[in-house]
Design a protein around this motif. Structure first.
Motif, PDB file in Angstrom:
ATOM      1  N   THR A 190     -14.575 -27.774  59.740  1.00  0.00           N
ATOM      2  CA  THR A 190     -14.766 -28.893  58.815  1.00  0.00           C
ATOM      3  C   THR A 190     -16.075 -28.820  58.044  1.00  0.00           C
ATOM      4  O   THR A 190     -16.189 -29.429  56.981  1.00  0.00           O
ATOM      5  N   ASP A 191     -17.055 -28.101  58.527  1.00  0.00           N
ATOM      6  CA  ASP A 191     -18.350 -27.986  57.841  1.00  0.00           C
ATOM      7  C   ASP A 191     -18.245 -26.871  56.805  1.00  0.00           C
ATOM      8  O   ASP A 191     -18.151 -25.688  57.159  1.00  0.00           O
ATOM      9  N   PRO A 192     -18.278 -27.198  55.496  1.00  0.00           N
ATOM     10  CA  PRO A 192     -18.107 -26.174  54.464  1.00  0.00           C
ATOM     11  C   PRO A 192     -19.123 -25.041  54.546  1.00  0.00           C
ATOM     12  O   PRO A 192     -18.774 -23.878  54.304  1.00  0.00           O
ATOM     13  N   ALA A 193     -20.353 -25.352  54.894  1.00  0.00           N
ATOM     14  CA  ALA A 193     -21.384 -24.307  54.963  1.00  0.00           C
ATOM     15  C   ALA A 193     -21.085 -23.329  56.090  1.00  0.00           C
ATOM     16  O   ALA A 193     -21.249 -22.102  55.931  1.00  0.00           O
ATOM     17  N   ARG A 194     -20.652 -23.852  57.228  1.00  0.00           N
ATOM     18  CA  ARG A 194     -20.324 -22.962  58.344  1.00  0.00           C
ATOM     19  C   ARG A 194     -19.087 -22.130  58.035  1.00  0.00           C
ATOM     20  O   ARG A 194     -19.046 -20.931  58.340  1.00  0.00           O
ATOM     21  N   VAL A 195     -18.095 -22.768  57.444  1.00  0.00           N
ATOM     22  CA  VAL A 195     -16.884 -22.022  57.079  1.00  0.00           C
ATOM     23  C   VAL A 195     -17.238 -20.906  56.111  1.00  0.00           C
ATOM     24  O   VAL A 195     -16.766 -19.770  56.258  1.00  0.00           O
ATOM     25  N   LYS A 196     -18.084 -21.215  55.125  1.00  0.00           N
ATOM     26  CA  LYS A 196     -18.478 -20.185  54.158  1.00  0.00           C
ATOM     27  C   LYS A 196     -19.206 -19.041  54.843  1.00  0.00           C
ATOM     28  O   LYS A 196     -18.999 -17.860  54.515  1.00  0.00           O
ATOM     29  N   ARG A 197     -20.059 -19.347  55.807  1.00  0.00           N
ATOM     30  CA  ARG A 197     -20.784 -18.293  56.523  1.00  0.00           C
ATOM     31  C   ARG A 197     -19.804 -17.377  57.249  1.00  0.00           C
ATOM     32  O   ARG A 197     -19.973 -16.147  57.244  1.00  0.00           O
ATOM     33  N   VAL A 198     -18.793 -17.955  57.857  1.00  0.00           N
ATOM     34  CA  VAL A 198     -17.799 -17.135  58.562  1.00  0.00           C
ATOM     35  C   VAL A 198     -16.982 -16.319  57.561  1.00  0.00           C
ATOM     36  O   VAL A 198     -16.744 -15.123  57.764  1.00  0.00           O
ATOM     37  N   VAL A 199     -16.546 -16.947  56.485  1.00  0.00           N
ATOM     38  CA  VAL A 199     -15.785 -16.231  55.462  1.00  0.00           C
ATOM     39  C   VAL A 199     -16.591 -15.054  54.918  1.00  0.00           C
ATOM     40  O   VAL A 199     -16.075 -13.937  54.746  1.00  0.00           O
ATOM     41  N   ASP A 200     -17.872 -15.291  54.646  1.00  0.00           N
ATOM     42  CA  ASP A 200     -18.724 -14.223  54.125  1.00  0.00           C
ATOM     43  C   ASP A 200     -18.939 -13.116  55.155  1.00  0.00           C
ATOM     44  O   ASP A 200     -19.139 -11.952  54.800  1.00  0.00           O
ATOM     45  N   GLY A 201     -18.891 -13.478  56.432  1.00  0.00           N
ATOM     46  CA  GLY A 201     -19.216 -12.500  57.467  1.00  0.00           C
ATOM     47  C   GLY A 201     -18.056 -11.645  57.922  1.00  0.00           C
ATOM     48  O   GLY A 201     -18.253 -10.526  58.416  1.00  0.00           O
ATOM     49  N   VAL A 202     -16.831 -12.144  57.796  1.00  0.00           N
ATOM     50  CA  VAL A 202     -15.672 -11.404  58.296  1.00  0.00           C
ATOM     51  C   VAL A 202     -15.268 -10.327  57.285  1.00  0.00           C
ATOM     52  O   VAL A 202     -15.078 -10.609  56.101  1.00  0.00           O
ATOM     53  N   ARG A 203     -15.145  -9.097  57.757  1.00  0.00           N
ATOM     54  CA  ARG A 203     -14.845  -7.947  56.904  1.00  0.00           C
ATOM     55  C   ARG A 203     -13.338  -7.725  56.843  1.00  0.00           C
ATOM     56  O   ARG A 203     -12.769  -6.949  57.622  1.00  0.00           O
ATOM     57  N   THR A 204     -12.722  -8.451  55.940  1.00  0.00           N
ATOM     58  CA  THR A 204     -11.272  -8.368  55.821  1.00  0.00           C
ATOM     59  C   THR A 204     -10.876  -8.652  54.382  1.00  0.00           C
ATOM     60  O   THR A 204     -11.616  -9.317  53.643  1.00  0.00           O
ATOM     61  N   GLY A 205      -9.706  -8.161  53.984  1.00  0.00           N
ATOM     62  CA  GLY A 205      -9.311  -8.254  52.582  1.00  0.00           C
ATOM     63  C   GLY A 205      -8.758  -9.599  52.160  1.00  0.00           C
ATOM     64  O   GLY A 205      -8.757  -9.924  50.977  1.00  0.00           O
ATOM     65  N   THR A 206      -8.266 -10.379  53.103  1.00  0.00           N
ATOM     66  CA  THR A 206      -7.636 -11.660  52.801  1.00  0.00           C
ATOM     67  C   THR A 206      -8.019 -12.667  53.873  1.00  0.00           C
ATOM     68  O   THR A 206      -7.980 -12.345  55.059  1.00  0.00           O
ATOM     69  N   LEU A 207      -8.400 -13.853  53.460  1.00  0.00           N
ATOM     70  CA  LEU A 207      -8.728 -14.909  54.420  1.00  0.00           C
ATOM     71  C   LEU A 207      -8.136 -16.240  53.968  1.00  0.00           C
ATOM     72  O   LEU A 207      -8.253 -16.620  52.802  1.00  0.00           O
ATOM     73  N   SER A 208      -7.517 -16.943  54.899  1.00  0.00           N
ATOM     74  CA  SER A 208      -7.036 -18.292  54.672  1.00  0.00           C
ATOM     75  C   SER A 208      -8.025 -19.271  55.308  1.00  0.00           C
ATOM     76  O   SER A 208      -8.453 -19.064  56.441  1.00  0.00           O
ATOM     77  N   VAL A 209      -8.389 -20.298  54.593  1.00  0.00           N
ATOM     78  CA  VAL A 209      -9.290 -21.323  55.111  1.00  0.00           C
ATOM     79  C   VAL A 209      -8.506 -22.621  55.284  1.00  0.00           C
ATOM     80  O   VAL A 209      -7.922 -23.134  54.320  1.00  0.00           O
ATOM     81  N   ASN A 210      -8.466 -23.103  56.518  1.00  0.00           N
ATOM     82  CA  ASN A 210      -7.810 -24.380  56.842  1.00  0.00           C
ATOM     83  C   ASN A 210      -6.386 -24.465  56.294  1.00  0.00           C
ATOM     84  O   ASN A 210      -5.949 -25.498  55.811  1.00  0.00           O
ATOM     85  N   GLY A 211      -5.674 -23.344  56.370  1.00  0.00           N
ATOM     86  CA  GLY A 211      -4.268 -23.344  55.998  1.00  0.00           C
ATOM     87  C   GLY A 211      -3.976 -22.990  54.562  1.00  0.00           C
ATOM     88  O   GLY A 211      -2.814 -23.051  54.131  1.00  0.00           O
ATOM     89  N   GLY A 212      -4.982 -22.599  53.779  1.00  0.00           N
ATOM     90  CA  GLY A 212      -4.738 -22.180  52.405  1.00  0.00           C
ATOM     91  C   GLY A 212      -3.789 -20.985  52.355  1.00  0.00           C
ATOM     92  O   GLY A 212      -3.844 -20.097  53.204  1.00  0.00           O
ATOM     93  N   VAL A 213      -2.895 -20.963  51.368  1.00  0.00           N
ATOM     94  CA  VAL A 213      -1.876 -19.914  51.239  1.00  0.00           C
ATOM     95  C   VAL A 213      -2.361 -18.854  50.257  1.00  0.00           C
ATOM     96  O   VAL A 213      -2.632 -19.155  49.089  1.00  0.00           O
TER      97      VAL A 213
END
Length: 489
Positions: free
Chosen positions: A427-450
């Motif tokens: 739920t914390d946008p800053a924390r979610v962004k940190r994880v998104v930026d840190g994970v080395r993968t080609g595609t990421l869904s955040v909170n169910g985004g398609v």
């Protein structure tokens, strides 16, 4: 025209529907183990003829120059497929074992509609760019950058989402001006062959522009990889086979696109709705019996909520029974073959040997005495070093792993030879962004985004592949870049 199973017992080579030189091979319904019918069985000589036809169509016609004609042909193909959508749906459910609800999306209707996106892109794309005038070595020169088709594309596709993957290659390849030889998986030949029948009978696609070669012989894919008349190989499948394709293609230094395996992480942060996130993870891994390279199969949850997460995940998985894919409401259908079921069952035995606990599932459904079914399964009690947490299983099997905070979750997610997909819940946008930026993968869904869409590039890091499919990036995989320099006054 009405499509019939017998329409699929032909190859499409040089605009003609012809029998396979190797006769035919059986097509099996994975939900019932019954023989649906037979498909044309091509040999090396058939593949040779298909490559020759594609080469002629590229070299000796105006196909790659005529953007407007290609655009019209792609839209025509989309419309023809849509006019036969119910017949294609029935075949897809029966041959692939795809749950019916998926055929309204990525198993059929979505990929067919996506052909229109690539037609639109070919129509609007900037095929030429003016770099202006420069004076290299004191010579006044005007420069232009041209985008041109690569040439002959060899497309090798798997069985799990045949329409989506076939059209994700055929669509942009044709839009870019290439000709195509498609070699579909032996497990699902009809999905491709029926498209070939419609191309031959109901479209204006010129002879040789699309060739479809069904075969029980996997070596025909290797033939595409090594033949010097093929300019690009576009392959989707396992990482091991992708490495073989890459090695074979290196002999002629042809371009390659590889969309390979995954062991993607579903990361739940400690401020997320734990039960909701775990329920989504369970639903995701059960969909189409987990037979998707981008499906999240490692569930990473906060350590102090581990027991609660196991219980919530098991509760959802326990209600997602493996069943008849033609029945409305079925999420988890069969695995594609007895061979694939045996592979999944070997991993379940391995999980127990490694000290894991099968919390729910772990066997064949008690109410199914036919069909290649495995129950949706949750494995607990293992860490990320376990083989079932590191290797792609390609079944409805979820491994739940504890993490000690956001940085640890990133570290565990990245501790994999793969980097294809993933999901982050918090739920914390800053924390979610940190994880998104840190994970080395080609595609990421955040909170169910398609993330699936015709205009969205898809592909992986590391051993999950090379290049991108779909979107402008996927279209440009099928293009070459030419610089033209002329004297300027």
């Amino acid at each position: 025209m009405t499509l019939r199973p017998t329409d699929s017992s032909a190859l499409l080579i040089d605009g003609k529907l012809i029998p396979g030189s190797g006769g035919t091979f059986e097509v099996i319904n994975p939900a019932t183990e019954e023989v649906l019918g037979r498909a044309a069985d091509a040999t090396a000589s058939d593949m040779d003829a298909a490559i020759a036809a594609a080469r002629r169509a590229f070299d000796d016609t105006t196909w790659f120059r005529d953007h407007a004609f290609r655009t019209r042909c792609l839209r025509q193909l989309r419309d023809v497929l849509q006019s036969h959508i119910e017949e294609l749906r029935d075949i897809t459910i029966a041959e692939v074992g795809a749950p019916a609800f998926l055929t309204s999306g990525p198993q059929l209707e979505g990929p067919v509609a996506d052909l229109g996106y690539f037609a639109d892109l070919a129509e609007s794309y900037s095929w030429e760019q003016d770099l202006g005038i420069a004076e290299p070595m004191g010579i006044k020169t005007r420069r232009r950058v041209l985008k041109e088709a690569v040439g002959v594309v060899g497309a090798i596709t798997p069985w799990n989402f045949p329409h989506q993957i076939n059209f994700a290659k055929i669509g942009p390849a044709l839009a870019a001006g290439n000709t195509v030889v498609l070699k579909p998986a032996p497990d699902t030949p009809w999905c491709a062959a029926l498209v070939g029948h419609l191309i031959a009978e109901e479209t204006d696609l010129p002879a040789g522009v699309v060739n479809i070669v069904t075969s029980s012989d996997h070596s025909l894919g290797a033939q595409l990889s090594t033949d010097p008349r093929v300019d690009l190989v576009s392959f989707t499948g396992s990482t091991a086979t992708g490495k073989a394709v890459m090695a074979a293609a290196s002999e002629s230094l042809k371009k390659i696109f590889l969309e390979l395996g995954g062991k993607s992480a579903f990361i739940v942060l400690d401020d997320a709705d734990l039960a909701g996130a775990c329920g989504v993870a369970a639903f995701t891994v059960s969909t189409h019996a987990g037979q998707g390279c981008a499906i999240t199969t490692r569930l990473l949850v906060p350590r102090d909520k581990y027991d609660e997460a196991v219980e919530a995940t098991a509760r959802t998985l326990g209600g997602l029974h493996a069943g008849d894919p033609a029945k409305p409401g079925t999420i988890c259908g069969p695995l594609i073959s007895a061979r694939q079921r045996a592979r999944v069952e070997d991993y379940l035995r391995l999980a127990r040997e490694e000290g894991g606990t099968i919390v729910v599932g772990g066997g064949r459904p008690a109410d199914r005495d036919r069909g290649f079914f495995v129950e949706p399964t949750l494995i607990a009690g293992l860490d990320n070093t376990a083989r079932v947490a590191r290797e792609e299983i390609f079944g409805p099997v979820l491994v739940i792993i504890p993490h000690d905070g956001d940085e640890d979750a990133i570290s565990i997610a990245n501790d994999s030879p793969y980097g294809l997909s993933g999901s982050v819940w918090g739920t914390d946008p800053a924390r979610v962004k940190r994880v998104v930026d840190g994970v080395r993968t080609g595609t990421l869904s955040v909170n169910g985004g398609v993330w699936y869409s015709a205009d969205a590039p898809f592909g992986g890091y590391k051993q999950s592949g090379i290049g991108r499919e779909m979107g402008v990036a996927g279209f440009e995989e099928y293009l070459e870049t030419k610089l033209v320099a002329e004297p300027a006054q």
